[in-house]
Design a protein around this motif. Structure first.
Motif, short mmCIF file in Angstrom:
data_model
loop_
_atom_site.label_atom_id
_atom_site.label_comp_id
_atom_site.label_asym_id
_atom_site.label_seq_id
_atom_site.Cartn_x
_atom_site.Cartn_y
_atom_site.Cartn_z
N LEU B 50 0.82 -1.21 0.00
CA LEU B 50 0.00 0.00 0.00
C LEU B 50 0.85 1.27 0.00
O LEU B 50 0.48 2.27 -0.63
CB LEU B 50 -0.95 -0.01 1.20
CG LEU B 50 -2.07 -1.06 1.10
CD1 LEU B 50 -2.81 -1.21 2.43
CD2 LEU B 50 -3.05 -0.70 -0.02
N ARG B 51 1.99 1.23 0.68
CA ARG B 51 2.88 2.41 0.66
C ARG B 51 3.36 2.67 -0.77
O ARG B 51 3.46 3.81 -1.22
CB ARG B 51 4.04 2.21 1.62
CG ARG B 51 3.69 2.54 3.07
CD ARG B 51 4.92 2.70 3.95
NE ARG B 51 5.67 1.45 4.04
CZ ARG B 51 5.51 0.56 5.03
NH1 ARG B 51 4.65 0.78 6.02
NH2 ARG B 51 6.21 -0.56 5.05
N LEU B 52 3.65 1.57 -1.48
CA LEU B 52 4.07 1.70 -2.88
C LEU B 52 2.94 2.32 -3.71
O LEU B 52 3.19 3.15 -4.61
CB LEU B 52 4.42 0.30 -3.40
CG LEU B 52 5.38 0.14 -4.58
CD1 LEU B 52 6.69 0.88 -4.34
CD2 LEU B 52 5.65 -1.36 -4.80
N VAL B 60 -5.75 1.16 -5.91
CA VAL B 60 -5.73 0.03 -4.98
C VAL B 60 -6.98 -0.82 -5.22
O VAL B 60 -8.09 -0.28 -5.23
CB VAL B 60 -5.69 0.51 -3.52
CG1 VAL B 60 -5.81 -0.68 -2.56
CG2 VAL B 60 -4.41 1.30 -3.25
N VAL B 61 -6.77 -2.12 -5.42
CA VAL B 61 -7.91 -3.02 -5.63
C VAL B 61 -7.98 -4.00 -4.47
O VAL B 61 -7.00 -4.72 -4.20
CB VAL B 61 -7.77 -3.82 -6.94
CG1 VAL B 61 -9.01 -4.70 -7.16
CG2 VAL B 61 -7.55 -2.90 -8.13
N ILE B 62 -9.11 -4.04 -3.79
CA ILE B 62 -9.32 -5.01 -2.71
C ILE B 62 -9.99 -6.24 -3.29
O ILE B 62 -11.12 -6.17 -3.77
CB ILE B 62 -10.18 -4.41 -1.58
CG1 ILE B 62 -9.46 -3.19 -0.98
CG2 ILE B 62 -10.46 -5.47 -0.52
CD1 ILE B 62 -10.22 -2.54 0.16
N ALA B 63 -9.27 -7.35 -3.28
CA ALA B 63 -9.77 -8.60 -3.87
C ALA B 63 -9.71 -9.71 -2.83
O ALA B 63 -9.23 -10.81 -3.09
CB ALA B 63 -8.96 -8.95 -5.11
N VAL B 64 -10.19 -9.37 -1.63
CA VAL B 64 -10.21 -10.35 -0.52
C VAL B 64 -11.67 -10.70 -0.23
O VAL B 64 -12.58 -9.97 -0.62
CB VAL B 64 -9.54 -9.78 0.73
CG1 VAL B 64 -8.10 -9.37 0.44
CG2 VAL B 64 -10.33 -8.58 1.29
N PRO B 65 -11.91 -11.82 0.46
CA PRO B 65 -13.30 -12.16 0.83
C PRO B 65 -13.90 -11.10 1.77
O PRO B 65 -13.15 -10.43 2.51
CB PRO B 65 -13.17 -13.50 1.54
CG PRO B 65 -11.84 -14.04 1.14
CD PRO B 65 -10.96 -12.85 0.88
N ALA B 77 -6.41 2.85 5.07
CA ALA B 77 -6.51 4.13 5.78
C ALA B 77 -5.16 4.56 6.35
O ALA B 77 -4.82 5.75 6.37
CB ALA B 77 -7.55 4.03 6.89
N ALA B 78 -4.37 3.59 6.79
CA ALA B 78 -3.08 3.91 7.39
C ALA B 78 -2.01 4.23 6.36
O ALA B 78 -1.17 5.12 6.58
CB ALA B 78 -2.63 2.73 8.27
N HIS B 79 -2.00 3.52 5.22
CA HIS B 79 -0.85 3.59 4.33
C HIS B 79 -1.11 4.17 2.94
O HIS B 79 -0.17 4.55 2.26
CB HIS B 79 -0.22 2.20 4.19
CG HIS B 79 0.19 1.62 5.50
ND1 HIS B 79 1.22 2.13 6.25
CD2 HIS B 79 -0.33 0.60 6.23
CE1 HIS B 79 1.34 1.44 7.37
NE2 HIS B 79 0.41 0.51 7.38
N ALA B 80 -2.37 4.18 2.51
CA ALA B 80 -2.67 4.74 1.19
C ALA B 80 -4.03 5.45 1.27
O ALA B 80 -4.95 5.15 0.52
CB ALA B 80 -2.70 3.63 0.12
#
Lengths: 315, 315
Positions: B50-52, B60-65, B77-80
């Motif tokens: 996320l820092r990258l 940023v793509v969230i592809a988690v369950p 929220a913390a890093h990007a």
């Protein structure tokens, strides 16, 4: 052959291909003409067709819709009262009862070929329609085993495999695996369409598959489902109970675990049933317990694939 | 790309094929190793990935369950915190709400590719998975149109077509055309299997089609359906009402006319929807009423198939 639509017309063709002498009757002038053009003998009246059956000791096949069965049975009682009699109507207990009341001297064996019905009429038929299809033949206390064997040979000659079942057992089974699927497809198609164009734009495989048979002609679906009222009510109650339980669990605990797991197990059961290796066997058609043996075969998912002397060859 | 399973892994591949610089993170060591072997950059921690993204102003793509979304959003929220953010979770309102609560500065656009999910994991993925698929992108009052456009370009680059919808509209639609079909398939599979081997021996197309998706892995079906509780309850109530009405009519009058006709009309509506010629059009993404225009397109069954300057090209 009384009735020359998709099923009757296909059976007439298949029976002739197997070397039998065949003739038919239909109230549809379109089907009568088409069958005549194709070189089949079509009698001009049901009485004449049945008198010919009596003269030649032929098997009489009733291939008319359920509402026309009573009238046909009255003609059978009048003109071919002791012939071997079968039918291809998709529900069995009501036909069985009508035969006992109207043409009780006929040597009756109920039949139901599990073959496609999306099109209709003589023109849609084919001698190959029944190849490798399952074809239920009913076995009741009153069943004449010699007549059963005659009808079984006709079915096997058409390339089908015989599933023996009681009329009630057949009707319960088809309520679950044919009539309920049609009702659920109708319900799903209506709920989906209520979602408007956005929902339909997002519809993919699960919706297409689940609604496919809602495309069947409504009069065919109604005739099939409404003719099997009692068993279908039981199947619908089972479905309502399960869907209601799913609703309750989702609303209260948020879990669909029981519903989804039971469905997956049911699906696996079907795959296992279809993939299971089946032992060849034989049933002695002269044995005193032949009816129990035939019903046991069907209840276990077995089929008859041939006749050899006094034996039914089974898988 | 946070999450490198079937969908995330396919999107990573497709994005790279379109010429984008891509990297990912996953908690699955199997998927991480497989992606690395295939030549992709996999960061060792979500924070670093996320820092990258923040450094490079990446999408940023969230592809988690769904259950892992909150934790991922906390890391965003913390890093990007101000990156363009999207997701591929199959339910949209809960994700939208979680974003507003946890990562409210992110320029978020909800997404849901309508693409197959019978297999899972990086190995099952492919850059072609989304070709010609519909891909919902959410439009809300808070939606940043520039961010929406960035995500839209990513989706188009993957070969998919965009269906704009509100999160609530999406969730209602998928309840009807995806989640309810899975529940009805589960119910039917259980009722059919209760009929025993005789019923399964007679099962043909209507039953196979109606139960097919009951073969999906139960945990996937549960995650999808349970995550869309409110809209699914509404769809189930609609189905229960219709099935109950069918039951009542069959028991009292013997007629299934209303049910079967409504189902057939619903089926016809889907065929008409799919066969309808669609007029090409364009939506000005700089117009003040762009959100209404996008939602109107989706509600009418339209899709975006390209971007041209400030215009979305539609069919």
């Amino acid at each position: 052959m009384i009735g020359l639509g998709l099923i009757g017309g296909s059976l007439l063709r298949a029976a002739r291909e197997s070397g039998r002498q065949v003739w038919g009757f239909t109230t549809s002038s379109v089907d009568a003409e088409a069958a005549t053009v194709d070189g089949f003998t079509v009698e001009s009246g049901v009485d004449g067709a049945l008198r010919l059956a009596r003269e030649r000791d032929a098997i009489v096949v009733i291939a008319v819709p359920l509402p026309a069965v009573d009238k046909t049975l009255a003609a059978v009682a009048a003109h071919a009262p002791e012939c071997v009699l079968t039918d291809v109507v998709s529900v069995k207990a009501p036909v069985e009862m009508a035969v006992r009341q109207t043409a009780s001297r006929a040597r009756y064996v109920g039949g139901h070929p599990m073959a496609g019905t999306t099109s209709s009429g003589w023109a849609a038929g084919s001698a190959d329609l029944f190849r490798d299809a399952s074809w239920v033949l009913t076995v009741e206390d009153e069943t004449d085993v010699a007549a059963w064997r005659d009808v079984a040979q006709l079915v096997l000659d058409c390339g089908a495999r015989i599933v023996p079942a009681s009329a009630a057992g057949h009707d319960d089974a088809v309520a679950r695996i044919s009539h309920l699927p049609h009702l659920l497809a109708a319900v799903l198609a209506a709920v989906g369409a209520d979602g408007g164009d956005l929902a339909l734009a997002l519809a993919a495989g699960s919706y297409s598959d689940g609604t496919r048979v809602a495309g069947t002609r409504p009069e065919l679906v109604r005739a099939m489902c409404e003719g099997n009222r009692g068993p279908l009510l039981d199947a619908v109650d089972d479905a309502l109970g399960r869907l209601g339980a799913a609703r309750g669990a989702l609303a209260s605990t948020g879990s669909l675990g029981a519903t989804v797991e039971a469905g997956h197990r049911g699906w696996q059961t079907l795959q296992d049933h279809r993939g299971a290796p089946r032992e060849p066997g034989r049933i002695d058609l002269t044995a005193p317990d032949v009816r129990e043996a035939l019903l046991g075969l069907g209840a276990g998912g077995g089929r008859i694939v041939g006749l050899d002397g006094d034996f039914a060859l089974t898988v």
